[in-house]
Design an enzyme around this catalytic site. Structure first.
Site: not given
Ligand code: DNO
Length: 389
Positions: A234, A272, A299, A346-347, A363
């Site tokens: 990530h 991401c 993500h 993501d979020h 989340y």
């Molecule tokens: C946040 C996430 C991170 C991710 C970690 C992966 O929302 O994208 O916490 O899970 O960094 O190790």
């Protein structure tokens, strides 16, 4: 074949249920055994149990996010070899349970960092926010890191001084907690621990941390190849050094370096868009073009930055990240794959009914449901128009 529309689920304690996830239209689940301490071997039975719960709900556990990399590995200190062996064993156990994609990060001590978890947008929804001056308030006046002032623009230091004198003790405490929080289920790091770690990483530096990542990857790649596990790193979030800590997965060069340094197929990337997109040095579409062949997980979210580099998480399709461009690239990559690429919204904003609920920052259900719906539509439109050509 479409991308696998997925959703992060923190496990049975997540206020968002598997039923909710199904209603949102996801088919894949991204989950982890957050209750296990970092570095512990993930027992096969516990993995199987989590998998059973997910499958019983009619969903599929497609990615583990994350199997955390213990600090002893990141700093290559005492017990590193033991934690590496534990990691390999966790991977073997995951593979034995039929799970083959694993996400992790190599950010020192802290996982993702924000300074405000409830930044109010014009429409009343709440978003996550990162503000340099707030970070500087923490760094200069709470953590009191030596030499910290040099790491900020003069304008930011000035703002931080003004804010510090106007913040109440409660505001300062809250800010400190927010910055020291990583994954909500996994607790806070103390100020003392953070200060000690910063000192340790000062000696390791950027080059040292890269070496430690390469060592980690080299020591797990055989197991990955034997078992079919794909690792996905990530990117740093945000994608630049903070609090004097080195960062090594922040831009295209970093990702290419990681891939080339340990040039084996299971050494992959979690793409991401929000993390990379928070850096004005990054163009996510261009990065995806460069590293796409090793992207096994994505993500998708968006950010809006200002001239100082502060940013908030915007709607999934609108913001500084060209989500159309990213999706076009992802759809094309996916066409070439035997295994479809999972992505998750993501979020999401805290909005509608979720404003009155206790949710995990970023989340909550409804904001992600909106994000997933928009992304799914975008994917479908792109895929159909590509076929038409
Ligand atoms: C946040 C996430 C991170 C991710 C970690 C992966 O929302 O994208 O916490 O899970 O960094 O190790």
């Amino acid at each position: 074949m479409s991308l696998i529309q997925s959703w992060r689920w923190y496990g049975p304690n997540d206020p968002v249920t598997l039923q909710d996830i199904k209603q949102a239209g996801a088919t894949g689940v991204v989950s982890a055994l957050h209750h296990l301490p970092h570095g512990a071997v993930w027992p096969l039975e516990e993995i199987q149990e989590r998998k059973r719960i997910i499958e019983e709900a009619g969903l599929q556990w497609v990615v583990v996010e994350s199997v955390p990399v213990h600090e002893a590995i990141k700093t290559r200190s005492a017990d590193c070899e033991m934690y590496l062996e534990n990691y390999r064993q966790s991977l073997r156990n995951l593979a034995a349970a039929g799970i083959s994609t694993v996400c992790y990060n190599f950010m020192p001590v802290l996982d993702w960092t924000r300074t405000n978890l409830a930044y109010e947008l014009r429409n009343g929804a709440k978003a996550l926010y990162f503000d340099w001056a707030d970070l500087a308030v923490f760094d200069l006046f709470i953590l009191k890191r030596s030499g910290a002032e040099q790491d900020y623009a003069e304008e930011v230091v000035q703002q931080a001084k003004e804010r510090f004198s106007s913040f109440s003790q409660q505001q300062l405490d809250e800010l400190s907690e927010i910055i020291r929080m990583g994954v909500p289920m996994e607790g806070f790091i103390t100020l003392e621990h953070l200060t000690d770690s910063i000192e340790i990483y000062k000696n390791i530096g950027h080059a040292g941390l890269r070496e430690n990542l390469a060592y980690f990857l080299e020591s797990i790649m055989d197991v990955c190849e034997e078992t079919g596990i794909k690792m996905t790193i990530h990117p740093d979030d945000p994608p630049y050094p903070i609090l004097g800590l080195p960062r090594i997965a922040s831009n295209k060069e970093d990702l290419l370096y990681i891939m080339e340094r340990v040039d084996r197929a299971p050494n992959g990337i979690c793409f991401c868009t929000g993390s990379l997109g928070a850096g004005s040095h990054n163009n996510p579409v261009e990065i995806l073009k460069a590293v796409g062949h090793r992207v096994y997980f994505a993500h998708l979210r968006n950010v809006k930055k200002d001239h100082l580099g502060n940013f908030y998480e915007s709607d999934h399709l609108t913001g500084d990240v060209d989500m159309y461009g990213v999706m076009k690239e992802l759809v094309a990559l996916n066409e070439e794959r035997e295994q479809p690429i999972p992505f998750r919204p993501d979020h999401g904003h805290q909005m509608l009914d979720d404003l009155h609920k206790v949710t995990n920052p970023g989340y909550s259900a409804i904001g992600r449901l909106r994000g997933l719906a928009e992304l799914r539509g975008l994917e479908m439109g792109i895929a159909k128009s590509m076929k038409g050509k």
